[in-house]
Design an enzyme around this catalytic site. Sequence first.
Site, PDB file in Angstrom:
ATOM      1  N   LYS A   1     -14.663   2.756   5.518  1.00 13.11           N
ATOM      2  CA  LYS A   1     -14.210   3.615   4.237  1.00 13.11           C
ATOM      3  C   LYS A   1     -15.074   3.132   3.293  1.00 13.11           C
ATOM      4  CE  LYS A   1      -9.912   4.700   6.414  1.00 13.11           C
ATOM      5  NZ  LYS A   1      -8.347   4.646   6.340  1.00 13.11           N
TER       6      LYS A   1
ATOM      7  N   GLN B   1      -3.751   1.351   3.836  1.00 11.20           N
ATOM      8  CA  GLN B   1      -4.315   1.333   5.065  1.00 11.20           C
ATOM      9  C   GLN B   1      -2.866   0.983   6.031  1.00 11.20           C
ATOM     10  OE1 GLN B   1      -7.167   1.771   6.549  1.00 11.20           O
ATOM     11  NE2 GLN B   1      -6.292   2.177   8.330  1.00 11.20           N
TER      12      GLN B   1
ATOM     13  N   ASP C   1      -5.208  10.418   0.991  1.00  7.76           N
ATOM     14  CA  ASP C   1      -4.733  10.715   2.421  1.00  7.76           C
ATOM     15  C   ASP C   1      -3.898  11.704   2.770  1.00  7.76           C
ATOM     16  OD1 ASP C   1      -5.857   8.679   4.090  1.00  7.76           O
ATOM     17  OD2 ASP C   1      -4.636   7.306   3.776  1.00  7.76           O
TER      18      ASP C   1
END
Length: 301
Positions: free
Chosen positions: A53, A97, A120
């Site tokens: 990322k 994460q 997200d």
Amino acid sequence: MTARIIDGKALSARLRAEFRQRVGRLVDQGVIPGLAVIRVGDDPASRIYVGNKVKACEECGVASFQQALAADASEADVLAGIRQFNTDPAIHGILVQLPLPGHIDVRRVLEAISVNKDVDGFHLYNVGGLVVGNTIFPPCTPYGVQLLLETTGTDVAGKNVVVVGASNIVGKPMALMLLQKEATVTICHAKTQNLAQHTILADILIVAAGKPGLIVPQMVKEGAIVIDVGINRLPDGRIVGDVDFAGVREKASWITPVPGGVGPMTVTMLIENTLRSAERAHHLRKNNDYQDWETPSIKAG
Ligand code: NAP
């Protein structure tokens, strides 16, 4: 029939080139898009995902900020990090994460992220938005699949779509997104009886179960579009999807490879959501309409 390949790597590269231009336009207006990534513990897979990322951010000109917490960090430590990023105007996207260590309540953490920065798309607000069709940030993997489907030139309206897998991050949002596009959607999961009876009817078959070899040619309709979200590492080290690629390719009209299909798109859509957030925040701030919007955590009991 031998299926044509839906090339996620090529589409990703095209999108990232466009992103660099969008970043350039933002920078001209004094805005550097920023993504904050919080990682807890030292899981090697998480380290690799976060690294990918950060690399994608660098490639596109997005600033990235990492907060790496020790495996025994408390939930309060994670929430404090999120609150700091929530109010930092240099940050347009925040992601935590997953998975998190077991002593941390994932739901509480995800709900602490400002819905304005939930790139997200896992906050309840954005999940709810998927149901009514106006989410701000679509979750990255299903969003990537939607763009891959568009490259086939197929209109999903009225098509039979079968989604194998019903997780909160892939299967369920995928089904909702395609329902919004007026597809007729069936969701299958581990307790589905006679899976093949459903998959054989699919004009578009999307598989996200995490089971190598789950979908074999007898389960696929002639000419179907097959999207394989699965990523599985075999004992010999090879990475494969959930679909018997070689066999199903002889029946499908289009198919995604693994690797090189859905995988590259997930990170690319994270960058897309971060840019969307930066553009949106800039527009709202110009109109004095930006609100630091944090919904209260929903407490059980
Ligand atoms: P997950 O949370 O484990 O969910 C798997 C889903 O598949 C569950 O709904 C499960 O049913 C269902 N399932 C399991 N075995 C099945 C079977 N035999 N028949 C039908 N359904 C079955 O996994 P996930 O996070 O959604 O990920 C799924 C796969 O996609 C994994 O391989 C993962 O690595 C991959 N993935 C790839 C990307 C990417 O960027 N390409 C992103 C995310 C995930 P129940 O609900 O009944 O348990």
